[in-house]
Design an enzyme around this catalytic site. Structure first.
Site, PDB file in Angstrom:
ATOM      1  CB  ALA A  74      -1.040   0.097   1.062  1.00 59.82           C
ATOM      2  CG  HIS A  75      -0.351   4.941  -1.519  1.00 60.98           C
ATOM      3  ND1 HIS A  75      -1.006   5.761  -1.123  1.00 60.98           N
ATOM      4  CD2 HIS A  75      -0.954   4.320  -2.762  1.00 60.98           C
ATOM      5  CE1 HIS A  75      -2.174   5.657  -1.884  1.00 60.98           C
ATOM      6  NE2 HIS A  75      -2.017   5.075  -2.826  1.00 60.98           N
ATOM      7  N   GLY A  76       1.182   4.853   2.207  1.00 58.13           N
ATOM      8  CA  GLY A  76       0.665   5.590   3.409  1.00 58.13           C
ATOM      9  C   GLY A  76       0.651   7.134   2.937  1.00 58.13           C
TER      10      GLY A  76
ATOM     11  CG  LEU B 185       4.470  10.951   5.726  1.00 61.72           C
ATOM     12  CD1 LEU B 185       5.274  10.752   7.073  1.00 61.72           C
ATOM     13  CD2 LEU B 185       4.306  12.205   5.575  1.00 61.72           C
ATOM     14  N   GLY B 186       4.760   7.485   2.788  1.00 57.11           N
ATOM     15  CA  GLY B 186       5.928   6.483   2.237  1.00 57.11           C
ATOM     16  C   GLY B 186       5.005   5.044   1.512  1.00 57.11           C
ATOM     17  CD1 TRP B 187       6.721   4.912  -2.919  1.00 60.19           C
ATOM     18  CD2 TRP B 187       4.625   4.011  -3.346  1.00 60.19           C
ATOM     19  NE1 TRP B 187       6.184   5.695  -3.922  1.00 60.19           N
ATOM     20  CE2 TRP B 187       4.821   4.927  -4.324  1.00 60.19           C
ATOM     21  CE3 TRP B 187       3.600   2.999  -3.220  1.00 60.19           C
ATOM     22  CZ2 TRP B 187       4.003   5.199  -5.024  1.00 60.19           C
ATOM     23  CZ3 TRP B 187       2.590   3.333  -4.310  1.00 60.19           C
ATOM     24  CH2 TRP B 187       2.905   4.203  -5.201  1.00 60.19           C
ATOM     25  CB  ILE B 188       3.777   0.075   2.997  1.00 60.83           C
ATOM     26  CG1 ILE B 188       3.486   1.291   3.674  1.00 60.83           C
ATOM     27  CG2 ILE B 188       3.871  -1.340   4.109  1.00 60.83           C
ATOM     28  CD1 ILE B 188       2.323   1.582   4.456  1.00 60.83           C
TER      29      ILE B 188
ATOM     30  CE  LYS C  23       5.104   4.378   7.141  1.00 58.20           C
ATOM     31  NZ  LYS C  23       4.346   4.688   8.176  1.00 58.20           N
TER      32      LYS C  23
ATOM     33  CG  ASP D 120      -3.124   9.884  11.586  1.00 55.94           C
ATOM     34  OD1 ASP D 120      -4.086  10.462  11.547  1.00 55.94           O
ATOM     35  OD2 ASP D 120      -2.502   9.460  10.778  1.00 55.94           O
TER      36      ASP D 120
END
Length: 717
Positions: free
Chosen positions: A116-118, A120-123, A139, A238
């Protein structure tokens, strides 16, 4: 997750600490009851890789903190640009994935693909070659030129390194790997792979199996993790359903990229719209434990709405209301909100047990951290043997039983007492004085304490209520509120004492309003529900009284005051069997066990609307009476003699009402005696003579002797 610059620097200001911290100081002491809070098993299939090629264009912004303008947006028919330079400041950007299937990071982690992507970053999902292909998560930062994103990634890394909690995702390592597009070195956090589904995924599927007690169990473990973080001086900032994973029967919070230190000011406002607190609160108070509590409340609200929409069991309706009130407080204004994760967890755990007890029909009691386990019974006579006044104050006792409903003034001194806050300067003094039972001695001892104290004023108010000094009691509650200042309006202890004052004045409406407010402030506690049940009795709403007493009783069957309340409701409805049944269920471990057994015998022998009990009820009372603990264990004390007299009166009345030949019961006798009319008259005459020996004056003695002469068998002259 979104991050926006504040309009001004947030400030921190002093807030009252939680006056009633949970037991112990470590998470293991607070959150160890796995069986009560067990999660449903959830299938953990192999992870599905994200086949989406592109990062959302709407999230592409320049990484220069002085610019932060949109970059790479489509113009006309031209497609979006994923890599290039900001047209406003020239800062390079890249939103392309950095890793592909088969890449090996740090010579150890072989990439399977993107999860997935969050924000801030690609996972990425990868396999650890050194540990037999164990799955891990990598991450990294999406746009390596984004200074803010890099800083937050470092915050997450530094936070994870020092954390060790079963409900928080665990960091394994920290590695570097060259960017195939720019050649720059990228940083990656290596984390444990958590199998399962996010709570957002559970909601997205319609949550067909989600129950209300699953919502409270989720809340328990989420709050366990946040309480641990707060103990490490960190705020999560968050929390939302997509940042909580449920796999198997375990729960973990993930994505600590928004973590901040407690008391940290300045920087961006981090969080997700719809979950974080409003800007005004952040400006006034900064980010606090209360702001984390708000995100928990919003997260659980989403789950609560889904579970409630499918709830079809009417037995848990009261628990639904308790949970609704708890969530309302979790997302209330700063001043009214739970002060800490531990404080919210205490109340949520009470609501959780309430739901379980209502659903499963067995008690799930827990010791209150807010109220003392009071020795007083909310009863005015049902659980005690009547005194001689029963015969001497009435010309002819008719056997009608009083239901034992205490007057409001008496209840004001018998309802549970709030626990003393350990932080109060008078705490030790109050604890030492409690050994004095006599109110005037207590008053003198309390007044010996020279310093100002909220708890001392409240204790003095309760003593004045017991002594019928209502003006002095109101003065003391006012003094306590003045010491709390603006926080008094949000302190449940002050509200509770306003309720006691309302009862002492006989103003049931005023008392009800106060106790209902306390219920909203501490919805996991039994005491406000007990008080509301009592108010409903005096408002002649037996159905609501029954509901409130029942929810207290079902959760903890040692709450004998609730059992007596239920018995009173049954008596008013003419249901002898129900009243006896509930009194019989008071357990031997309860300090009011003997009172309940006495009450059951009295109910068995009572008239209902003028109607006598049947011989079966009388015989049952006769079987129970010898086993009652009376007169400090004396086999033939005064109280036992009075109860035997009532038994014999009732049996004689039943025989006379039934006509010739009546009287034989299933055992052939009462207290070992034959129950035909002549023998019963002899026995009752003997009882009256025994009672006359205990008369307090000649007039009482004469009344009882006259009763004996009246009941003796007729003889031929």
């Amino acid at each position: 997750m979104t991050a926006e610059p504040p309009e001004e620097e947030p400030t921190t200001e002093e807030q009252p600490a939680d006056l009633f911290p949970g037991p112990g100081s470590s998470w293991s002491a607070l959150w160890s009851d796995d069986e009560i809070f067990a999660l449903q098993e959830i299938e953990t299939a192999e992870p599905g890789l994200d086949r989406t090629k592109d990062y959302p264009v709407s999230r592409q912004f320049c990484g220069n903190p002085d610019c932060r303008k949109p970059v790479g947006r489509a113009i006309g028919s031209q497609p979006p640009i994923r890599q290039g330079f900001c047209p406003y400041c020239g800062t390079p950007f890249s939103f392309l994935p950095k890793l592909a299937r088969g890449d090996v990071v740090a010579g150890r982690y072989e990439v399977d693909g993107r999860l997935a992507h969050g924000g801030l970053g690609w996972i990425y999902l990868a396999r650890d070659r050194r540990l037999q292909g164990m799955p891990v998560v990598l991450k990294g930062i999406i746009n390596a030129t984004d200074g803010r994103a890099l800083r937050l990634a470092h915050v997450e890394r530094d936070a994870l390194i020092r954390l060790d909690h079963p409900n928080i995702v665990r960091i394994i390592s920290y590695v570097e790997h060259p960017d195939p597009h720019s050649g720059r070195t990228d940083e990656y956090i290596v984390m444990e792979f958590v199998r399962g589904h996010t709570l957002q995924a559970v909601l997205d599927t319609g949550a067909p199996e989600l129950r209300l007690e699953d919502v409270t169990a989720y809340g328990h473990w989420i709050l366990a993790a946040l309480q641990y973080l707060h103990g490490e001086q960190l705020l999560y900032c968050d929390l939302k359903p997509e940042n909580v994973m449920h796999g198997g029967n375990r729960l973990k919070i993930i994505d600590l990229g928004a973590t901040r230190g407690i008391g940290e000011t300045g920087g961006s406002i981090i969080g997700t719209d719809g979950f974080r607190v409003d800007r005004d609160e952040i400006r006034r108070h900064g980010l606090t434990e209360r702001s984390d509590v708000h995100t928990v409340g919003r997260t659980l609200e989403k789950l609560f709405d889904a579970a409630r929409a499918r709830e079809a069991d009417p037995r848990v309706a009261f628990g639904v209301e308790s949970l609704r009130r708890l969530l309302n407080r979790a997302v209330a204004s700063f001043e009214s909100r739970f002060a800490s994760a531990a404080e919210m967890a205490e109340q949520l755990d009470g609501v959780h047990r309430e739901l379980l007890s209502l659903r499963r029909g067995k008690p799930y009691g827990m010791a209150s951290t807010r109220f003392e386990n009071t020795a007083e019974l909310l009863d005015a006579g049902l659980g005690v043997v009547p005194g001689l006044d029963r015969w001497t104050a009435e010309e002819t006792p008719d056997g009608t039983i009083h239901d034992g409903l205490p007057p409001p003034k008496l209840a004001a001194s018998r309802l549970p007492v709030p626990r003393v806050a350990e932080s109060d300067p008078a705490a030790a003094h109050l604890a030492n004085a409690r050994v004095l039972a006599e109110p005037r001695k207590l008053l003198s001892r309390y007044e010996d304490f020279g310093d100002r104290s909220v708890e001392l004023d409240l204790a003095l108010a309760r003593v004045h209520i017991e002594l019928d000094g209502l003006v002095a009691a109101a003065y003391r509650v006012t003094k306590a509120a003045e010491q709390l200042g603006e926080w008094a309006a949000h302190d449940w202890r002050i509200t509770w004492h306003y309720g006691l004052l309302g009862l002492a004045k006989g103003n049931i409406g005023e008392a009800f309003k106060a106790f209902d407010s306390v219920y909203s402030q501490v919805p996991g506690e039994a005491a406000p529900k007990l008080a509301l049940g009592f108010c409903f009795e005096h408002l002649e709403d037996d159905e609501q009284a029954r509901r409130h007493y029942e929810v207290v009783w079902r959760r903890d069957n040692e709450q004998a005051s609730a059992a007596f309340g239920l018995a009173r409701v049954a008596l008013r409805q003419g249901d002898r069997d129900a009243a006896v049944h509930i009194l019989d269920r008071v357990p031997r471990s309860s300090r009011h066990y003997d009172a309940a057994r006495i009450g059951a015998v009295r109910v068995l022998l009572a008239r209902f609307d003028g109607a006598l009990p049947g011989m079966h009820d009388i015989a049952t009372a006769a079987e129970r009476l010898p086993d009652l603990y009376l007169d400090n264990g004396e086999p033939d004390g005064e109280a036992r003699q009075r109860l035997v007299a009532i038994l014999r009166e009732t049996a004689l009345a039943r025989v006379l009402a039934s006509g010739p030949g009546a009287g034989a019961d299933r055992s052939g006798g009462l207290l070992g005696e034959h129950v035909a009319e002549p023998e019963l008259r002899v026995l009752l005459e003997r009882s009256y003579h025994e009672l006359a020996r205990h008369a307090r004056d000649r007039q009482e003695h004469g009344v009882l002797i006259d009763a004996a002469n009246t009941v003796r068998p007729w003889t031929k002259r």
